[in-house]
Design an enzyme around this catalytic site. Structure first.
Site, PDB file in Angstrom:
ATOM      1  N   ASP A  13      29.684  46.868  68.525  1.00  0.00           N
ATOM      2  CA  ASP A  13      29.595  47.343  67.126  1.00  0.00           C
ATOM      3  C   ASP A  13      29.081  46.209  66.231  1.00  0.00           C
ATOM      4  OD1 ASP A  13      32.944  46.873  65.735  1.00  0.00           O
ATOM      5  OD2 ASP A  13      31.947  45.783  67.371  1.00  0.00           O
ATOM      6  N   ASP A  46      29.536  40.317  67.910  1.00  0.00           N
ATOM      7  CA  ASP A  46      28.892  41.181  68.908  1.00  0.00           C
ATOM      8  C   ASP A  46      27.458  40.713  69.160  1.00  0.00           C
ATOM      9  OD1 ASP A  46      30.681  42.879  66.974  1.00  0.00           O
ATOM     10  OD2 ASP A  46      30.664  44.003  68.857  1.00  0.00           O
ATOM     11  N   ASN A  88      32.710  47.811  63.142  1.00  0.00           N
ATOM     12  CA  ASN A  88      32.486  46.849  62.050  1.00  0.00           C
ATOM     13  C   ASN A  88      31.774  47.498  60.865  1.00  0.00           C
ATOM     14  OD1 ASN A  88      33.634  44.460  63.069  1.00  0.00           O
ATOM     15  ND2 ASN A  88      31.881  44.203  64.437  1.00  0.00           N
ATOM     16  N   PHE A 112      41.705  44.428  65.051  1.00  0.00           N
ATOM     17  CA  PHE A 112      40.815  45.455  64.505  1.00  0.00           C
ATOM     18  C   PHE A 112      40.329  46.463  65.551  1.00  0.00           C
ATOM     19  CE2 PHE A 112      37.889  47.152  61.453  1.00  0.00           C
ATOM     20  CZ  PHE A 112      36.734  47.471  62.148  1.00  0.00           C
ATOM     21  N   ASN A 113      39.772  46.003  66.668  1.00  0.00           N
ATOM     22  CA  ASN A 113      39.155  46.930  67.631  1.00  0.00           C
ATOM     23  C   ASN A 113      40.151  47.978  68.122  1.00  0.00           C
ATOM     24  OD1 ASN A 113      36.655  45.733  67.513  1.00  0.00           O
ATOM     25  ND2 ASN A 113      36.969  44.460  69.338  1.00  0.00           N
ATOM     26  N   ASP A 136      33.953  38.241  70.442  1.00  0.00           N
ATOM     27  CA  ASP A 136      33.251  39.053  71.443  1.00  0.00           C
ATOM     28  C   ASP A 136      32.565  38.234  72.533  1.00  0.00           C
ATOM     29  OD1 ASP A 136      32.272  41.432  68.884  1.00  0.00           O
ATOM     30  OD2 ASP A 136      34.122  41.234  70.021  1.00  0.00           O
TER      31      ASP A 136
HETATM   32  O1  RIB Z   1      39.075  41.587  65.771  1.00  0.00           O
HETATM   33  C1  RIB Z   1      37.814  41.101  66.151  1.00  0.00           C
HETATM   34  C2  RIB Z   1      36.944  42.200  66.624  1.00  0.00           C
HETATM   35  O2  RIB Z   1      36.727  43.132  65.565  1.00  0.00           O
HETATM   36  C3  RIB Z   1      35.541  41.729  67.044  1.00  0.00           C
HETATM   37  O3  RIB Z   1      35.060  42.557  68.056  1.00  0.00           O
HETATM   38  C4  RIB Z   1      34.731  41.918  65.797  1.00  0.00           C
HETATM   39  O4  RIB Z   1      33.340  42.149  66.079  1.00  0.00           O
HETATM   40  C5  RIB Z   1      35.331  43.172  65.247  1.00  0.00           C
HETATM   41  O5  RIB Z   1      34.747  44.262  65.921  1.00  0.00           O
HETATM   42 CA    CA Z   2      32.927  43.703  67.799  1.00  0.00          CA
END
Ligand code: RIB
Ligand code: CA
Length: 311
Positions: free
Chosen positions: A10, A15, A39, A164-165, A238
């Protein structure tokens, strides 16, 4: 024998760097890149993927995947990656289009055609991977393992409990972590140790080629958020998931059981890692806790330099 991989991403600054690391490695055979919303919106993460690869002279099949999580509304991260999702350098529009197939269909095609088992490298929310496993469960045994960036044993970066992911699509993450496919989880425990510092960004800029200079500009922007976050450097989240596949000896991992919280008022999106094995449940992931940071940075610098040598 090069390792066949699919990268699901993303972009997103880290990334983008993960993609450049993967395509520069003589050890990897990147057979496809699939894109997910995370993102930024899918429209933006797809554009960023194509623009970046085109700028770096990389040709591969890129497919658009999920526009939103399985059940939830999409959460994006403009605070971190900007309105475009790849704020910093100005990239010309890509000179190629994405393929007609969806991300799931392209992943299926690669898995069916590959003589060797394929390593999946998801670096965003796990929506596309979950949809692949839900739609084609019979393809699980064509996947060697999943080297993903996501989660954390201790703490979160989007809520106090969640990274986050995983938080963007906890239901997808639950499907992946319960799939039985071997997982290497690069969570915040290790990615916060995989920081790149200012002098190393200048080392990249001094390589002088258009790709290294562009990466330095990405990191200039990415660093702003992390300095405000209180970091000395910028965590290269990433790229850890890619670097592990290239050279696992860079990382220290522990086999542990990981559950995904999907219902907690304060903890939804948490990867609940049984660090002390109090449940006695079998490990379903190798969780990374440390990295040889200097060797990791050296690997990245060498990879970026190869774009200028035209290797
Ligand atoms: O928490 C970090 C992740 O969330 C990474 O993959 C960054 O690119 C965002 O997607
Ligand atoms: Ca990412």
């Amino acid at each position: 024998m090069r390792i066949p991989v699919i990268i699901d991403c993303d972009p997103g600054h880290d990334d983008a760097i993960a993609l450049l690391l993967a395509f520069a490695s003589p050890k990897l055979d990147v057979q496809a890149v699939t894109v997910v919303a995370g993102n930024q919106t899918l429209e933006k993460t797809l554009k960023n993927t194509k623009d970046l690869l085109s700028y770096a002279g990389v040709r591969t099949r890129v497919a658009a995947g999920a526009e939103k999580p399985l059940l939830r509304e999409l959460t994006i991260a403009p605070e971190v990656h900007g309105e475009s999702g790849l704020e910093g350098p100005t990239l010309p529009p890509a000179d190629f289009k994405e393929v007609e197939e969806t991300a799931v269909e392209l992943m299926r095609e690669v898995l069916l055609r590959s003589e060797e088992k394929v390593v999946l490298i998801p670096t965003g929310p796990l929506t596309n991977v979950a949809l692949l496993l839900l739609t084609y469960p019979e393809l699980k045994d064509r996947i060697d393992y999943i080297s993903l960036m996501g989660g954390a044993c201790f703490g979160g970066n989007w809520t106090p409990a969640a990274e986050f992911n995983i938080l963007v699509d906890p239901e997808a993450a639950k499907i992946v972590f319960e799939s039985g496919i071997p997982i290497v989880m690069h969570g915040l425990d290790v990615t916060h140790r995989a920081q790149i510092y200012g002098d190393e960004i200048e080392r990249i800029r001094s390589l002088e080629g258009q790709v290294p200079v562009m990466v330095a500009e990405l990191l200039d922007f990415f660093s702003k958020y992390h300095v405000d976050f209180g970091f000395k450097g910028s965590p290269l989240h990433d790229p850890c998931a890619v670097a592990y596949v290239i050279d696992p000896t860079l990382f220290k991992v522990k086999p542990l059981h990981v559950d995904i919280e999907t219902r907690g008022e304060f903890t939804t999106g948490a990867t609940v890692v049984d660090y002390y094995n109090v449940t006695g449940r079998p490990a379903n992931a190798k969780v990374a806790f440390d990295v040889d940071r200097e060797r990791f940075i050296d690997m990245l610098v060498e990879a970026l330099n190869s774009y200028e040598r035209g290797d």
